[in-house]
Design a protein around this motif. Sequence first.
Motif, PDB file in Angstrom:
ATOM      1  N   SER A   2       5.022  11.694  -7.248  1.00 25.39           N
ATOM      2  CA  SER A   2       5.212  10.256  -7.048  1.00 25.39           C
ATOM      3  C   SER A   2       6.680   9.903  -6.801  1.00 25.39           C
ATOM      4  CB  SER A   2       4.713   9.499  -8.269  1.00 25.39           C
ATOM      5  OG  SER A   2       4.990   8.115  -8.154  1.00 25.39           O
ATOM      6  N   GLY A 122       1.883   0.303   3.390  1.00 24.49           N
ATOM      7  CA  GLY A 122       2.529   0.584   2.117  1.00 24.49           C
ATOM      8  C   GLY A 122       3.443  -0.549   1.698  1.00 24.49           C
ATOM      9  N   THR A 123       3.388  -0.900   0.427  1.00 25.72           N
ATOM     10  CA  THR A 123       4.275  -1.912  -0.145  1.00 25.72           C
ATOM     11  C   THR A 123       5.084  -1.253  -1.251  1.00 25.72           C
ATOM     12  OG1 THR A 123       2.557  -3.577   0.270  1.00 25.72           O
ATOM     13  CG2 THR A 123       4.385  -4.212  -1.185  1.00 25.72           C
ATOM     14  N   SER A 134       7.506   0.281  -7.763  1.00 27.76           N
ATOM     15  CA  SER A 134       6.085   0.070  -7.496  1.00 27.76           C
ATOM     16  C   SER A 134       5.765   0.508  -6.067  1.00 27.76           C
ATOM     17  CB  SER A 134       5.738  -1.421  -7.658  1.00 27.76           C
ATOM     18  OG  SER A 134       4.397  -1.678  -7.307  1.00 27.76           O
ATOM     19  N   ILE A 135       4.602   1.133  -5.930  1.00 31.40           N
ATOM     20  CA  ILE A 135       4.099   1.540  -4.614  1.00 31.40           C
ATOM     21  C   ILE A 135       2.624   1.184  -4.553  1.00 31.40           C
ATOM     22  CG2 ILE A 135       3.632   3.457  -3.043  1.00 31.40           C
ATOM     23  CD1 ILE A 135       5.861   5.018  -4.505  1.00 31.40           C
ATOM     24  N   GLU A 136       2.229   0.602  -3.438  1.00 30.85           N
ATOM     25  CA  GLU A 136       0.808   0.363  -3.181  1.00 30.85           C
ATOM     26  C   GLU A 136       0.553   0.714  -1.723  1.00 30.85           C
ATOM     27  OE1 GLU A 136      -2.519  -3.230  -3.184  1.00 30.85           O
ATOM     28  OE2 GLU A 136      -0.468  -3.657  -3.777  1.00 30.85           O
ATOM     29  N   ASN A 138      -2.550   0.774   1.162  1.00 28.53           N
ATOM     30  CA  ASN A 138      -3.911   0.384   1.506  1.00 28.53           C
ATOM     31  C   ASN A 138      -4.358   1.078   2.785  1.00 28.53           C
ATOM     32  OD1 ASN A 138      -3.705  -1.399  -0.616  1.00 28.53           O
ATOM     33  ND2 ASN A 138      -3.609  -3.217   0.638  1.00 28.53           N
ATOM     34  N   ARG A 144      -3.142  -7.038   2.934  1.00 30.34           N
ATOM     35  CA  ARG A 144      -2.635  -7.267   1.573  1.00 30.34           C
ATOM     36  C   ARG A 144      -2.445  -8.748   1.300  1.00 30.34           C
ATOM     37  NH1 ARG A 144       2.082  -3.211   3.117  1.00 30.34           N
ATOM     38  NH2 ARG A 144       1.382  -4.007   5.108  1.00 30.34           N
ATOM     39  N   LYS A 152       4.169  -9.077  -9.088  1.00 33.85           N
ATOM     40  CA  LYS A 152       4.747  -7.783  -9.465  1.00 33.85           C
ATOM     41  C   LYS A 152       6.266  -7.870  -9.598  1.00 33.85           C
ATOM     42  CE  LYS A 152       1.108  -4.927  -7.487  1.00 33.85           C
ATOM     43  NZ  LYS A 152       0.780  -3.898  -6.502  1.00 33.85           N
TER      44      LYS A 152
END
Length: 188
Positions: A2, A122-123, A134-136, A138, A144, A152
Amino acid sequence: MSLVGKKIEEFKLDAYDSKNDKFVTVSNEDLAGKWTVFMFYPADFTFVCPTELEDMQEHYSTLKSLNTEVYSVSTDTHFVHKAWHDHSQAISKLEFTMIGDPQKDLTQKLDVLGEDGLAQRGTFIIDPDGIIQSIEINSGNMGRDASLVVDKIKAQQFLRENPGEVCPAKWKETGKSLTPGLDLVGKI
């Protein structure tokens, strides 16, 4: 492995500053001292992407008030970003900087390069010290919600100011945090 908790690697890329209608260079040094959101998306002149960027614009003033800068990033060039800005009603509203990453430098460093050669959705939230918090990511066909990014950022800022505290699920800035300890084990 990560990337959360890691310092963002050095980068320097051309970008389109949509608020001031000019080309600029953005580097990791520009992130120092403020919160940063990188919003990666697959491509300009597409379908879901403008809805996401327009939604982020609707929350941009709130994010700015939280000492947060937003950068959208795709593997298009900064020239294509300018053309899209000039020809799309949704994108013409943008006030944040649009980074071009045609060489896929930042996209690869942050591990959001899809097999199709385009950026994934990716955010990333990066703290004022350049640490990814933070990583998100989709799938390409699901947009999003920028209001969640605001939540966040507020949570990350609270945690930075309150070491030792944790934010439970659905935490809001007026909500109660938790202090981990023996007294909470098995009671939540």
